[in-house]
Design an enzyme around this catalytic site. Sequence first.
Site, mmCIF file in Angstrom:
data_model
loop_
_atom_site.group_PDB
_atom_site.id
_atom_site.type_symbol
_atom_site.label_atom_id
_atom_site.label_comp_id
_atom_site.label_asym_id
_atom_site.label_seq_id
_atom_site.Cartn_x
_atom_site.Cartn_y
_atom_site.Cartn_z
ATOM 1 N N HIS A 1 -0.733 -4.158 0.823
ATOM 2 C CA HIS A 1 0.100 -2.982 0.607
ATOM 3 C C HIS A 1 1.553 -3.417 0.489
ATOM 4 C CE1 HIS A 1 2.309 0.639 1.155
ATOM 5 N NE2 HIS A 1 2.556 0.453 2.432
ATOM 6 N N CYS B 1 -0.969 4.879 3.362
ATOM 7 C CA CYS B 1 -0.884 3.644 2.588
ATOM 8 C C CYS B 1 -2.212 2.890 2.528
ATOM 9 C CB CYS B 1 0.200 2.748 3.170
ATOM 10 S SG CYS B 1 1.825 3.556 3.257
ATOM 11 N N ASN C 1 8.004 0.914 -1.881
ATOM 12 C CA ASN C 1 6.776 1.295 -1.184
ATOM 13 C C ASN C 1 6.254 2.587 -1.807
ATOM 14 O OD1 ASN C 1 4.841 2.313 0.578
ATOM 15 N ND2 ASN C 1 5.971 1.778 2.433
#
Length: 344
Positions: free
Chosen positions: A269, A123, A300
């Site tokens: 993020h 990520c 996500n």
Amino acid sequence: MSAKIKPAQGSPYARILGVGGYRPTRVVPNEEILKHIDSSDEWIRSRSGIATRHWAGPDETVAEMTLEAAGKAVADAGITADQVGAVIISTVSHFKQTPAVATEIADRMGAGRAAAFDINAGCAGFGYGLTLAKSLVVEGSAEYVLVVGAERLSDLTDLTDRSTAFLFGDGAGAVIVGPSDEPGIGPSIWGSEGDKRDVISQTVPWDGFRVGDVSQLPLAEDGSLKFPALRQEGQTVFRWAVFEMAKVAQQALDAAGITAEDLDVFIPHQANMRIIDSMVKTLKLPEHVTVARDVETTGNTSAASIPLAMERLLATGKAKSGDLALVIGFGAGLVYAATVVTLP
């Protein structure tokens, strides 16, 4: 006297010149996830802030999503594909070990013989790619660099895992980094904490499928072999992200000579709404700072989450060209990367 190496001659500074995104056409609401786990829409929303996510169809591969996002970024930057000197793709879900998907992208987009490579930084992958792109432009190895975060995390989702089944989405976000007369990308605060590498991981390594005894591999209720999936220790990740990553974010502000008051936008993020809200509170961000909360409808998307959130903020007018934005990515490794950028 021995010959001396000629110094590199690049741009004095670099900045993001264009951004593009691609979200798969299929929208998956929480109700669909609930067919596989014992939970509720209210529980998912309260734990993650996620209401829907996009899942890719058979034709929406990592490469195809990347090409769509890249084309938009190139157009937004006002350049042509053949001006791109390097292609950096951050992904953990392109399943062909080699060659790098970046080489296919460079060829198909018309970037000629551009340098092309993939990176695996989870990520934080977009932040890692952005740091490399800035260095290439300033050093003179490329005038324009394409950086893409692209993921098909639906392929790595165990729909029966109550702790992760609702988290992940698919998509691609891209930016063009190029020359600038003034700093447009601040110093990067990046690193890793490898002692926590097992906190987020793949359930079975690829070579695990060489095991002769299938009883040693994860099996579904019907006895079929389970495909590898992402797993995480949720509470450990949450605490690390909220407390440690807020410190990293502050370091990025300090390194750029920026205070929270100077910021216009915060793009963390898109892992979890609770993490985002906690970081906003810890950083004491003023009310005038626009905070990306794309996770609600996108889920996500790992390396794709920051550029996708950036693209949406600009497209909806919630952020504008020239705004100062703090971006920070963090995830499997555990790895992290934060910097301050001027929005394209």
